[in-house]
Design a protein around this motif. Structure first.
Motif, PDB file in Angstrom:
ATOM      1  N   VAL A  54       0.889  -1.302  -0.123  1.00  8.25           N
ATOM      2  CA  VAL A  54       0.077   0.066  -0.006  1.00  8.25           C
ATOM      3  C   VAL A  54       0.729   1.194  -0.134  1.00  8.25           C
ATOM      4  O   VAL A  54       0.661   2.099  -0.812  1.00  8.25           O
ATOM      5  N   VAL A  55       1.944   1.280   0.782  1.00  5.34           N
ATOM      6  CA  VAL A  55       2.833   2.240   0.853  1.00  5.34           C
ATOM      7  C   VAL A  55       3.562   2.463  -0.555  1.00  5.34           C
ATOM      8  O   VAL A  55       3.871   3.866  -1.170  1.00  5.34           O
ATOM      9  N   GLN A  56       3.802   1.415  -1.287  1.00  8.93           N
ATOM     10  CA  GLN A  56       4.228   1.674  -2.513  1.00  8.93           C
ATOM     11  C   GLN A  56       3.439   2.170  -3.601  1.00  8.93           C
ATOM     12  O   GLN A  56       3.701   3.025  -4.532  1.00  8.93           O
ATOM     13  N   HIS A  57       2.242   1.780  -3.307  1.00  9.77           N
ATOM     14  CA  HIS A  57       0.936   2.460  -4.381  1.00  9.77           C
ATOM     15  C   HIS A  57       0.994   3.885  -3.950  1.00  9.77           C
ATOM     16  O   HIS A  57       0.679   4.708  -4.988  1.00  9.77           O
ATOM     17  N   MET A  58       0.980   4.438  -2.660  1.00  8.26           N
ATOM     18  CA  MET A  58       1.032   5.784  -2.284  1.00  8.26           C
ATOM     19  C   MET A  58       2.031   6.589  -3.125  1.00  8.26           C
ATOM     20  O   MET A  58       1.842   7.486  -3.470  1.00  8.26           O
ATOM     21  N   GLN A  59       3.196   5.842  -2.880  1.00 10.10           N
ATOM     22  CA  GLN A  59       4.507   6.535  -3.425  1.00 10.10           C
ATOM     23  C   GLN A  59       4.369   6.882  -4.826  1.00 10.10           C
ATOM     24  O   GLN A  59       4.724   7.760  -5.252  1.00 10.10           O
ATOM     25  N   ALA A  60       3.927   5.669  -5.692  1.00  2.00           N
ATOM     26  CA  ALA A  60       3.879   5.780  -7.064  1.00  2.00           C
ATOM     27  C   ALA A  60       2.788   6.875  -7.392  1.00  2.00           C
ATOM     28  O   ALA A  60       2.787   7.638  -8.251  1.00  2.00           O
ATOM     29  N   ALA A  61       1.629   6.818  -6.784  1.00  2.00           N
ATOM     30  CA  ALA A  61       0.647   7.904  -6.972  1.00  2.00           C
ATOM     31  C   ALA A  61       1.293   9.339  -6.870  1.00  2.00           C
ATOM     32  O   ALA A  61       0.876  10.287  -7.698  1.00  2.00           O
ATOM     33  N   LEU A  62       2.191   9.568  -5.620  1.00  2.66           N
ATOM     34  CA  LEU A  62       2.729  11.092  -5.340  1.00  2.66           C
ATOM     35  C   LEU A  62       3.845  11.086  -6.466  1.00  2.66           C
ATOM     36  O   LEU A  62       3.774  12.211  -6.900  1.00  2.66           O
ATOM     37  N   ILE A  63       4.366  10.231  -7.016  1.00  2.00           N
ATOM     38  CA  ILE A  63       5.314  10.509  -7.984  1.00  2.00           C
ATOM     39  C   ILE A  63       4.694  10.909  -9.362  1.00  2.00           C
ATOM     40  O   ILE A  63       5.020  11.828  -9.869  1.00  2.00           O
ATOM     41  N   ARG A  64       3.672  10.169  -9.653  1.00  4.30           N
ATOM     42  CA  ARG A  64       2.941  10.294 -10.835  1.00  4.30           C
ATOM     43  C   ARG A  64       2.184  11.747 -10.833  1.00  4.30           C
ATOM     44  O   ARG A  64       2.012  12.347 -11.970  1.00  4.30           O
ATOM     45  N   GLN A  65       1.971  12.152  -9.613  1.00  2.67           N
ATOM     46  CA  GLN A  65       1.357  13.511  -9.557  1.00  2.67           C
ATOM     47  C   GLN A  65       2.290  14.439  -9.284  1.00  2.67           C
ATOM     48  O   GLN A  65       2.072  15.597  -9.025  1.00  2.67           O
ATOM     49  N   GLU A  66       3.681  14.223  -9.468  1.00  2.00           N
ATOM     50  CA  GLU A  66       4.614  15.204  -9.523  1.00  2.00           C
ATOM     51  C   GLU A  66       4.796  15.949  -8.091  1.00  2.00           C
ATOM     52  O   GLU A  66       5.284  17.123  -7.957  1.00  2.00           O
ATOM     53  N   VAL A  67       4.430  15.235  -7.051  1.00  2.65           N
ATOM     54  CA  VAL A  67       4.677  15.695  -5.849  1.00  2.65           C
ATOM     55  C   VAL A  67       6.201  15.812  -5.475  1.00  2.65           C
ATOM     56  O   VAL A  67       6.756  14.863  -5.743  1.00  2.65           O
ATOM     57  N   PRO A  68       6.700  17.089  -5.085  1.00  6.41           N
ATOM     58  CA  PRO A  68       8.091  16.882  -4.792  1.00  6.41           C
ATOM     59  C   PRO A  68       8.801  15.960  -3.990  1.00  6.41           C
ATOM     60  O   PRO A  68       8.141  15.604  -2.937  1.00  6.41           O
ATOM     61  N   VAL A  69       9.903  15.554  -4.106  1.00  2.33           N
ATOM     62  CA  VAL A  69      10.581  14.254  -3.299  1.00  2.33           C
ATOM     63  C   VAL A  69      10.359  14.889  -2.013  1.00  2.33           C
ATOM     64  O   VAL A  69      10.110  14.005  -0.971  1.00  2.33           O
ATOM     65  N   GLY A  70      10.672  16.187  -1.379  1.00  2.91           N
ATOM     66  CA  GLY A  70      10.893  16.366  -0.108  1.00  2.91           C
ATOM     67  C   GLY A  70       9.403  16.055   0.747  1.00  2.91           C
ATOM     68  O   GLY A  70       9.110  15.787   1.802  1.00  2.91           O
ATOM     69  N   ALA A  71       8.214  16.683  -0.348  1.00  2.00           N
ATOM     70  CA  ALA A  71       6.896  16.581   0.062  1.00  2.00           C
ATOM     71  C   ALA A  71       6.595  15.000   0.388  1.00  2.00           C
ATOM     72  O   ALA A  71       5.619  14.677   1.055  1.00  2.00           O
TER      73      ALA A  71
END
Length: 147
Positions: free
Chosen positions: A111-128
């Motif tokens: 589930v964490v990996q899915h959240m990480q992938a969603a955040l990356i896909r939405q171009e959320v900055p690395v720090g955020a």
């Protein structure tokens, strides 16, 4: 006075660098809620995340008897709250919401990996991304408590 000046000079560049870095870190970065895109950004993140969960045959089974609309609304509020936004999560505590689901650390990590992938896909900055995932990681103990 000359020994004092010798002591002071080597520290000036370091002090200036520290001042500039601190100014950059606090002056140019928005709060986490803003970095996530506020309410619209969180909505898109949750939508992306939910679709990823739905596409994962091992994880989607945990949602078989769930009201997905309620889950999505609740998750939006929770992420907004965790990110110090104006929303307040009023859903059940994490231990009660996940009790008797039979979750393992492998499920949690997926589930964490899915959240990480969603955040990356939405171009959320690395720090955020790291900040949000760090705050969500604090929920692990409660989520896994009654398993």
């Amino acid at each position: 006075m000359q020994p004092f000046m010798r002591l002071k000079r080597p520290f000036l560049p370091a002090l200036l660098a520290l001042f500039l870095l601190t100014g950059c870190a606090t002056g140019q970065q928005d709060d986490l809620y803003t970095q996530l895109g506020g309410e619209p950004g969180i909505s898109v993140i949750v939508e992306d995340f939910t679709l990823r969960l739905a596409d994962d045959p091992e994880i989607v089974t945990f949602f078989a008897n769930s009201n997905i609309d309620l889950f999505v609304a609740s998750l939006k509020d929770q992420l907004c709250d965790i990110a110090d936004g104006p929303c307040r999560y009023e859903g059940p505590p994490m231990d009660r919401a996940h009790q008797h689901m039979g979750l393992t650390d492998a499920h949690f990590n997926t589930v964490v990996q899915h959240m990480q992938a969603a955040l990356i896909r939405q171009e959320v900055p690395v720090g955020a991304r790291n900040q949000l995932l760090g705050r969500l990681a604090r929920l692990h103990r409660d989520i896994m408590k009654l398993q």
